[in-house]
Each structure stands twice: as structure tokens, then as C-alpha cells.
Design an enzyme around this catalytic site. Structure first.
Site, short mmCIF file in Angstrom:
data_model
loop_
_atom_site.label_atom_id
_atom_site.label_comp_id
_atom_site.label_asym_id
_atom_site.label_seq_id
_atom_site.Cartn_x
_atom_site.Cartn_y
_atom_site.Cartn_z
CE LYS A 116 -30.68 -19.96 -12.38
NZ LYS A 116 -31.79 -20.65 -11.76
CD GLU A 200 -24.12 -17.54 -15.52
OE1 GLU A 200 -23.74 -16.94 -14.49
OE2 GLU A 200 -25.27 -17.41 -15.98
CG HIS A 235 -24.19 -18.48 -4.72
ND1 HIS A 235 -23.52 -17.56 -5.48
CD2 HIS A 235 -23.36 -19.54 -4.59
CE1 HIS A 235 -22.34 -18.05 -5.82
NE2 HIS A 235 -22.21 -19.24 -5.28
NE ARG A 291 -39.26 -17.57 -7.05
CZ ARG A 291 -38.34 -16.87 -6.38
NH1 ARG A 291 -38.70 -15.80 -5.70
NH2 ARG A 291 -37.07 -17.23 -6.40
#
Length: 676
Positions: A116, A200, A235, A291
Site C-alpha cells: 500500500k 492515514e 472494515h 484480482r
């Protein structure tokens, strides 16, 4: 096109890929672990090969064994599905080295998006907007804590190599950072073999919008519109839909263009998903999944396209079947994920045999994607998904009505599930209004997880009738075996000579109790309920469904028994009651030691206390890993740790005592005040 395809996965995605391959005339090779030897995906394939024991590291994650099976079976290509090795660049390279086509993007593209941190740096250079945060290489805990302080709280801690909510924590306060970092790193290492983290800024009321992209080997890239995945719990996506409700057309176009730019920046091929966080009219790149996504069916439903077929054609070297202008969206689609998990126990994953499983049939606007059947076992080794219910409608209101009807017609008994929770979401007025944010489920959880009203006589009537019917069937069987089935002593209708009789039944649902009676009298059967007598009759209909007449009211429910556990299934509600033997229960009360038990089968990954240690209520005791997620077990009250029965690394079964715990009142000062 390929003649034979190995599907390097299990469950519903393996079934999904096999169905498209069969339609295209491609022979399929399934693989399985010992836990999946009788699984549905094994039966669907043309041939099946054993990989190894149940743990994924010894079966579905074993690259060498998968390559060996692919070559031995004569497969020309490998479809990785999603999860497991689907985003593993080393696996893609191993396939190529063995002369196999990997149905997915090139290894370099997987690596570019697999981290990431690296992905965000690449997207910044491509001009795709990013959420402010720290994506650096320095992973020292001190450096991460400093960056967190600079960024400010609340913040989001995420596994750099992760996805699916694993290795992710929302941290509200600086004092929680160290524990959250340690847990996230353990979880990331276990799931992805990589414990690097990024930070973040935590957006308070964002929407999660993702764009489906496709690219071929000739450099053509298209998007297939967006999906709204904002309904999340911890999440983990729960409900997804396409298109996103209330999205401005100009914003939709800008996000689609940004997604295409992201794919072009890494030389992408195949199916991918670019995920964005949207707050007000600003959107930020979050990650790219290299994917197929779990929620891809909603895109298929609105476009009429088969994304697995597109994957196979691109992997075979063909161009995309059509260009951007030819891709049209029609109507609205919604997907709900049915899981074996218990909302009443913090959504803990559950295991066990699916004693009863029925889905609605005959509606072309309703699609069921599932990898299990009635009688199959939900094991602790893999994701506990049972099925995805996907509906389509000419507009969102129609799709939502079909979703409600589909959930209400679904019946499942065995392990606890989130079916009732999903039905409550579908009925919630804020969800019906559209445009909910990622915090919707957390805010509305109390309303979505209300326990059933055991003061409703309908529940009592159904439970009593179910037990009486079970008793009738048992007695009828005994009578048939006795040689004198017409003897009045084999009657199960409560017959007494010149008298009435009553059978008292005690059911429990968690801490709640339901007590009712079945009165046998000259006037017929009656439910004795809270001091009232209500006329009661029932009949057993097809497929185990019970029809009950209660004082002029008609009730229906599907019924399933597992031992003394009764599941009543009606109108999207799956109610599991325990029939109690009151005398046996009273005898068991004495001698039960205080302790903390395993809420599910799993692996102990951390023991945070020592024998004799005094702990405060809520303090971390142990961390249990189950179904690829960590679960923290905390002190239920102030007290002292007695014996420790486990060590880090131990595998435990549900219900096993992990440590002895002695609850104690708070210490008192000399003047009688509690000591903090």
C-alpha cells in the site's frame, strides 16, 4: 482459449469460476484440503486433487503443491480466485516458470499494488489524489508513534500488504497506539506474511466507492462503473451495491477516469478494482486490488457481463470483448453477505454443521453464490461465508424490495449466522434512503441487533408446537416398533382418563428465558402463556415447515432441531432456542469454576497476563486468532488471574477454559471509598 483450467481456491469463488469455465467448454481441476474433501467445489469440477491438511499454509497456500498438481493434471492455466494466493506475485511467477498461464495481472503490477505504501507513492506520481498519511519505509515503533502524533487522532493503522480489514485498526487516543500496533502487526504477519504498516488520517463520515477496471494485453483499459461498499463492520464489507446511490454524474466520470489512470500507471492486465474514499465531493485513492472482488456480482448484474469470462479471454491473449462506449449499466443491484457469525457475541465467527439451508428459487432477478450445501460443515480454518444473495431491480427501490424478500425466504440453521442482522439492515429507513457512510453500521448497531421479543406469544407457540411435534414423531416411531401402535399408552396427545394435563417447557436464548405450557384438555390443545390459555393447533408442511394456528392467527416457520437446540426460521429471522432440562440444569450449577473460555476454536497468539496478577475490568488477558482474524479476550471484572491453562501457540477448541479467573470487588480505602 484454454482446454483445462486449475482453480487454485475453494468455496463459492471456486464454484463461480467452475460454472463459467463449463459454459465456455473448459475442463476444470479443483483442489482441496482434507477439510474440504466433500465440498461443493470439488463436486462441481471435472476432476479434483488433494493438496494437504486443513491449515491453509499446508494446502491452499502451498505454491509448490499447486504447481505440481497443475502440471500433473494437464492444466494450461491457473485461476487464483480471490484471497489466498490471488495477489501473490511469487505465485504468478511460479506459474509462468512452469509454463502455466496465471489468470491475473503481471507480477510487476501485483507487486506495485501489493504494498500500500508503494502504491500510494505511485498513485501520487500519476496524479491520483491521496488521503494524508505516512507511507514510509521506517517501520520502527517509535517512528510510527511520532508520525501518528504529527498526523493527529483519530487515525487509521493499516497493513501495507493487506486487505479485507485484516491488520487494520482505528486508533482514537495516543495511549492506545502501542497495543493496536502490536495486534495489527501480528494479524498482518499471519494473513500476508508482511507486518509493515501505514498510517492515514481517519475520515469521520466517508463513503467507500470502488471502480471495476479491466485491461487487456494491447493496452486497452476500461471501467465498468462503480460499486458502493460503505456498509462495513470493522472494515469488512457486509452489503454492496451498484451503482452508488446519489453519485453525481460528473463525480462518477472523474472517479472512473482516475481508476483508468491508476491501471495504466502500472501496465495493468485483467480484472482489478481501484478503491476510493469519498467525503463530500472529494475522493482519495485508498488501494487497488489486483484480482476479482467478492462483490463483483453486482457489476455483472447491472452490465450483463461475465467478468470471469473476461478474465479468461484476456489471460488467453484476446482483446477486451468491447470498448468503453459499448459498456452500459442498467438498473440497480445489491449484494448481502451471509456469514456464519454471531452478532449477539460481537460477531464472533461460528462453526458447525449446516443442519438446514434453503434459498429462494425461481426468481431470475435473485442470484445465490454459495460454496456450501445443507449438511456441510463450517470449519475454523477458512472464511465463514455461507453465501452471497444478489438481487437486481429496474431501480434501487425495486432491488431493495427483492433483497428484503430474498432474505426473508432464506432459511439457515446450525451455526449462528448474521441473517437476522442482514434483514434488519434491509429494513432500516436510512439504508433505504441511500448514500450511507462507512460508520452507518456502528452507529445503528443497537437498532440492527435488537434481541427478539420473547414476550411475543407467536414465538412461544412456534417453540411449543415444534417440541410437541418432535415428541409426536418420536412416540410414533416407538409405537411402530412396539408391535402395538394403537395402544393408548403410546398416545402423544396428552390423553388422560377424565382429566386435563399440561406440559411445561423452558427455553433459553442467551440470558433470556421463555417458559410456556401446552395444555391438553377436553376442548382441545391450548398454549398456556403468561396466565392466558390460547387455542393452539399445528400441522407439519413440506420441507420441515410448521403451520401453527394460535387463537385465530396463522403462523409459519421452518424448524430444525440439533439435539436440544431448536432453530425457528421465519421472515428473515433465525431464532435459536435451547430447550432446558430444569432439573439437570440445577444439578450442574454447583462446582462451576470461574474462568475465561475460548468463544470459538482458534490459536492462542498472545498471553498478556501472569498467574497471580491482579487485573482491572477490560484489561487484555489473551489474544485468540480464529478464521484469519484476532479476537482480544479481556477481564470481565476486576480480579486476579488464577491458573493459566494455555501458552502462545496452543490450538484450542470452543468452550475450553483458557485461564482461571477470580472476580474480586474493588479495593477499599480506610474510609470506605473505593481505591482507583
Amino acid at each position: 482459449m484454454f482446454d483445462k483450467l486449475l482453480i487454485a481456491n475453494r468455496g463459492e469463488i471456486a464454484c463461480r469460476v467452475a460454472e463459467t469455465a463449463r459454459r465456455l467448454g473448459i475442463a476444470t481441476v479443483a483442489v482441496y484440503s482434507d477439510a474440504d474433501a466433500g465440498a461443493r467445489h470439488v463436486d462441481l469440477a471435472d476432476e479434483a486433487w488433494r493438496l494437504g491438511p486443513a491449515p491453509p499454509a499446508e494446502s491452499y497456500l502451498c505454491v509448490e503443491r499447486l504447481i505440481e498438481v497443475a502440471r500433473a493434471s494437464g492444466a494450461q492455466a491457473v485461476h487464483p480466485g480471490y484471497g489466498f494466493l490471488s495477489e501473490n506475485a511469487d505465485f504468478a511467477e511460479a506459474c509462468a516458470a512452469a509454463g502455466l498461464v496465471f489468470v491475473g495481472p503481471p507480477p510487476d503490477a501485483i507487486r506495485a499494488m501489493g504494498s500500500k505504501s508503494a502504491a500510494k507513492a505511485l498513485m501520487a506520481r500519476a496524479g491520483v489524489p491521496l488521503v494524508p498519511g505516512y507511507h514510509g519505509e521506517d517501520q520502527a515503533p517509535e517512528r510510527l508513534a511520532q508520525e501518528a502524533d504529527a498526523l493527529g487522532y483519530p487515525l487509521l493503522l493499516k497493513a501495507s500488504a493487506g486487505g479485507g480489514g485484516k491488520g487494520m485498526r482505528v486508533i482514537e487516543r495516543p495511549e492506545d497506539f502501542a497495543e493496536a500496533l502490536a495486534g495489527a502487526r501480528r494479524e498482518a504477519q499471519a494473513a500476508f506474511g508482511d507486518d509493515r504498516m501505514l498510517l492515514e488520517r481517519y475520515l469521520t463520515r466517508p463513503r467507500h466507492i470502488e471502480i471495476q477496471v479491466f485491461a487487456d494485453g494491447g493496452g486497452q483499459v476500461v471501467h465498468l462503473f462503480e460499486r458502493d461498499c460503505s456498509l462495513q463492520r470493522r472494515h469488512q464489507k457486509v452489503v454492496e451495491e451498484a451503482p452508488a446511490p446519489g453519485l453525481d454524474p460528473a463525480l462518477r466520470q472523474a472517479m472512473g477516469e482516475a481508476a483508468i489512470a491508476a491501471a495504466q500507471a502500472i501496465g495493468y492486465e485483467g480484472a482489478g478494482t481501484v478503491e476510493f474514499i469519498l467525503e463530500d465531493d472529494a475522493f482519495f485513492f485508498m488501494e487497488m486490488n489486483t484480482r476479482l472482488q467478492v462483490e463483483h456480482p453486482v457489476t455483472e448484474m447491472i452490465t450483463g457481463l461475465d467478468l470471469v469470462e473476461w478474465q479468461l479471454r484476456v489471460a488467453a491473449g484476446e482483446p477486451l470483448p468491447c470498448g468503453q462506449q459499448a459498456i452500459q449499466a442498467r438498473g440497480h443491484a445489491i449484494e448481502a453477505r451471509l456469514y456464519a457469525e454471531d452478532p449477539a457475541r460481537g460477531y464472533l465467527p461460528t462453526t458447525g454443521r449446516l443442519a438446514h439451508l434453503r434459498f429462494p428459487e425461481g426468481d431470475p432477478a435473485l442470484r445465490i453464490d454459495s460454496g456450501v450445501r445443507e449438511g456441510d460443515e463450517i470449519t475454523p480454518y477458512y472464511d465463514p461465508m455461507i453465501a452471497k444473495l444478489v438481487v437486481w431491480g429496474e431501480d434501487r427501490d425495486t432491488a431493495l424490495r427483492r433483497l428484503r424478500a430474498g432474505l426473508e425466504a432464506t432459511e439457515v440453521a446450525g451455526p449462528a449466522t448474521n441473517l437476522t442482522f442482514l434483514a434488519a439492515i434491509a429494513r432500516h429507513p436510512d439504508f433505504a434512503a441511500g448514500g450511507v457512510d462507512t460508520g452507518f453500521l456502528a452507529r445503528c448497531e443497537p437498532a440492527l441487533t435488537l434481541p427478539p421479543d420473547l414476550n411475543d406469544p407467536a414465538i412461544a407457540a412456534l417453540a411449543v408446537a415444534a417440541e410437541a411435534e418432535r415428541r409426536r414423531v418420536e412416540v410414533a416411531g416407538q409405537a411402530a416398533r412396539s408391535g402395538d401402535p394403537w395402544s393408548p399408552w403410546w398416545s402423544s396427545d396428552g390423553w388422560r382418563l377424565n382429566a386435563e394435563s399440561e406440559r411445561r417447557l423452558h427455553f433459553t436464548l442467551g440470558e433470556a428465558e421463555l417458559v410456556a405450557g401446552l395444555r391438553y384438555g377436553v376442548a382441545g390443545l391450548a398454549l398456556e402463556w403468561q396466565g392466558r390459555l390460547l387455542p393452539l393447533q399445528w400441522t407439519l408442511e413440506a420441507k420441515g415447515r410448521l403451520r401453527v394456528e394460535l387463537a385465530g392467527r396463522t403462523l409459519r416457520a421452518a424448524v430444525a432441531w440439533q439435539g436440544e437446540s431448536l432453530t425457528l426460521m421465519r421472515a428473515g429471522e433465525s431464532l435459536r432456542l435451547q430447550l432446558e432440562d430444569r432439573q439437570a440444569a440445577a444439578a450442574d450449577v454447583e462446582g462451576v469454576a470461574s474462568g475465561v473460555v475460548a468463544p470459538m476454536p482458534g490459536k492462542v497468539v498472545e498471553v498478556a497476563v501472569a498467574v497471580g496478577e491482579e487485573v482491572a475490568r477490560g484489561q487484555l488477558l489473551l489474544v485468540l486468532e480464529a478464521m484469519k482474524m484476532e479476537h482480544s479476550l479481556r477481564a470481565p471484572a476486576d480480579g486476579r488471574v488464577g491458573a493459566l491453562h494455555v501458552r502462545a501457540g496452543d490450538q484450542v477448541e470452543e468452550g475450553v477454559e483458557l485461564l482461571a479467573f477470580d472476580p474480586q470487588p474493588a479495593a477499599q480505602s480506610a474510609d470506605g471509598e473505593a481505591v482507583a
